[in-house]
Design an enzyme around this catalytic site. Sequence first.
Site, PDB file in Angstrom:
ATOM      1  N   SER A  43       0.799  -1.328  -0.141  1.00 52.01           N
ATOM      2  CA  SER A  43       0.091  -0.083  -0.039  1.00 52.01           C
ATOM      3  C   SER A  43       0.809   1.100  -0.084  1.00 52.01           C
ATOM      4  CB  SER A  43      -0.944  -0.244   1.247  1.00 52.01           C
ATOM      5  OG  SER A  43      -1.892   0.784   1.189  1.00 52.01           O
ATOM      6  N   ASP A  47       9.682   6.037 -10.091  1.00 52.03           N
ATOM      7  CA  ASP A  47       9.862   6.659 -11.260  1.00 52.03           C
ATOM      8  C   ASP A  47      10.346   7.888 -11.463  1.00 52.03           C
ATOM      9  OD1 ASP A  47       7.952   4.672 -11.890  1.00 52.03           O
ATOM     10  OD2 ASP A  47       6.199   5.848 -11.954  1.00 52.03           O
ATOM     11  N   LYS A 101      -0.608  -4.418  -3.072  1.00 53.09           N
ATOM     12  CA  LYS A 101      -1.928  -3.760  -2.738  1.00 53.09           C
ATOM     13  C   LYS A 101      -1.880  -2.228  -3.158  1.00 53.09           C
ATOM     14  CE  LYS A 101      -5.254  -2.569   0.289  1.00 53.09           C
ATOM     15  NZ  LYS A 101      -5.697  -0.921   0.272  1.00 53.09           N
TER      16      LYS A 101
END
Length: 470
Positions: free
Chosen positions: A304, A315, A329
């Site tokens: 999560s 990224d 998740k």
Amino acid sequence: MKRESGRSVRAIALCITLSVGGLFMGFVGTEKVLAVTKSRFEKLELFNKVLFLVESQYYREVDTDKLIQGAIKGMMNTLDPHSAFLNKEVFAKMQEETQGEFGGLGLEVTQKNGHLIVVTPIEDSPAFKAGILPGDRIVEINHESTIGVTLEEAVDKMRGKNGDKITIGVVRENEEGVKNFVLTRQIIKIKPVKYDVVRKNYGFVRLKQFQKRSAEGIINALKDIRKKTEKNGGLKGVILDLRSNPGGLLDEAVDVTSIFLKDGIVVSTEGRDPKNKEIRYVKKSGYKELDVPLVVLINSSSASASEIVSGAIQDMKRGIIMGSQSFGKGSVQTVAKIDDEKGVKLTIAQYMTPKGRKIQAVGIVPDVFVDEVEATWVSENRKESSYIRESDLKNHLTATIETKEEKKRRLVREKEDRKERMEKLKKLKKEKKKDHKNMWMIKYNPSEDYQVLQAVNYIRSFDLFKKMNK
């Protein structure tokens, strides 16, 4: 209740009519709306008929509220594992957990193929101290089988009064039989941040859970680490440890990410309509660590919010993600308050990284895979070098002339080094003989953590390449 339901249906019907093209769409749109409304009423009528039959013909008197709550739970169970009806006890429990203090066992669990699986035991909790591990399959709760039990029902069974004992039976991979753990429920006070200095110049920060003020705790840790490393040449790198971090508050995930990024997107969410995206951006103000090399450690129990942070760092090419593939998740839940005591947790969207990658059931793939290896195994299996060096040759030349005093000090130092290595080896062998429970409770030292040391090595190599390219 019936009047409120009627108003809800009429409100939905009005919304649908507007979305089709307005109140003046014509008879075609109206007919579609009426068909949807009729279909829903017919299905609700089916529920009313079954409820009436149970209430009137079941051989014992029934609790209507209990029946309705059971029906709602059944409805939620047809959705994904993270959507659930929250009764009074569960609703109160959820509110406590985000504050960082709650009573219980300290287990993060999920359901996979009908099995109750431990995602991670929360550090310093009863489950953690007892030795329950990520990946353990819970097969019994108080000697009752968990087969056919829903995730919410299992969680309810594990909850109880503080001080009460509970027996958890688990099956562990590559081990035979059921292992029983007797745990005592207690108030769990989570200190989300732990930190240390590794190899004099590298900051190690472990975040155990994303709860209120987690980002603040990391900032305080980094400030203290900077002070401690000043005398040794300053801070040369940061290791952010998100291993076995089950997640938590989205706002804290954004705040933690904002410490290490200057600007840009942290995470976006995509709901039922892909065109409607909610984007959360880096907070430009506040404490920043933008220049020092960064390694983020993750594993299969990082979930999560941990995946949001590591995904954004990856990224934006701010740091190296190291370890093993995360849990996956990546769905967004909202808690809708029904009244002061009850609510519904509902999955409403999926998380995406700044580059639009979806996390759900995929997770974050690290840039560098490093297995979790016990430090004792590494130390015991490290081969001692027995090569002959120039200094071992008789009458070898030295770069400088070694005085008698220098030679004496060198020999003493070498003797002390050999003695220290032997003592460490004895200690490791002694620790290996201890049972798993005692090993689990040994005080954690990041300087002896194989993955942390590999992270330090990567940062050092990064620093070396940077100097070479100047």
